[in-house]
Scaffold this active site. Sequence first.
Site, short mmCIF file in Angstrom:
data_model
loop_
_atom_site.label_atom_id
_atom_site.label_comp_id
_atom_site.label_asym_id
_atom_site.label_seq_id
_atom_site.Cartn_x
_atom_site.Cartn_y
_atom_site.Cartn_z
N HIS A 175 13.78 -14.51 13.04
CA HIS A 175 13.26 -14.44 14.41
C HIS A 175 11.75 -14.62 14.49
O HIS A 175 11.25 -15.23 15.43
CB HIS A 175 13.62 -13.09 15.05
CG HIS A 175 15.10 -12.95 15.33
ND1 HIS A 175 15.60 -11.97 16.15
CD2 HIS A 175 16.17 -13.66 14.89
CE1 HIS A 175 16.93 -12.09 16.21
NE2 HIS A 175 17.29 -13.10 15.44
N CYS A 186 0.88 -1.18 0.00
CA CYS A 186 0.00 0.00 0.00
C CYS A 186 0.91 1.22 0.00
O CYS A 186 2.12 1.09 -0.26
CB CYS A 186 -1.01 -0.03 1.14
SG CYS A 186 -0.36 0.21 2.80
C1 RB5 Z 1 -4.11 5.19 0.51
O1 RB5 Z 1 -4.18 6.53 0.13
C2 RB5 Z 1 -3.20 5.04 1.71
O2 RB5 Z 1 -3.81 5.53 2.85
C3 RB5 Z 1 -2.83 3.58 1.89
O3 RB5 Z 1 -2.22 3.11 0.72
C4 RB5 Z 1 -1.86 3.26 3.00
O4 RB5 Z 1 -0.74 4.07 2.99
C5 RB5 Z 1 -2.44 3.11 4.34
O5 RB5 Z 1 -1.79 2.66 5.29
#
Ligand code: RB5
Length: 152
Positions: free
Chosen positions: A97, A64
């Site tokens: 670990h 993400c």
């Molecule tokens: C998306 O905009 C963003 O919030 C997500 O990809 C991430 O960084 C959340 O933890």
Amino acid sequence: MKLAIASDHGGYRLKDQLVERLRGAGHEVEDLGGTAERCDYPAPASAVGRAVSAGRAERGVLVCGSGIGVSIAANKVPGVRAAVVGETTSARLFREHNDGNVLCLGERLIGPEMAWEIVQTFLATPHQGGQHAVRVAQIGDLEPPQKGISHV
Ligand code: RB5
């Protein structure tokens, strides 16, 4: 190795690059999605977490924007040990670990070459067992009992 991978909209570019490189390196990769279209990170985190938890994939990779959201969500799936990793020493220790099984990366924080080195380290490093395995089992004990699994 059999792998499951997914991302939200903040991580799909790196996820697509990793899918290509992992397949090129001979891994069997189940791409559970992630495009530019808005996708809330608990969904891909749960898809990869469940694939690993069910044994359909040996390890998982999630991307993400920061790696943080997917790691928090993936750790809710029983049997998942997920962490955000930003350099290779942590990737090695995560395996040695913690017997980590879901690697989480932040596309907005690390470059593609660092990400690839982290992924390769994550896949190549064995768990050290011994005292570390005792602690990993203690993490499992923190999980709520699952239907059909007896916790003594
Ligand atoms: C998306 O905009 C963003 O919030 C997500 O990809 C991430 O960084 C959340 O933890």
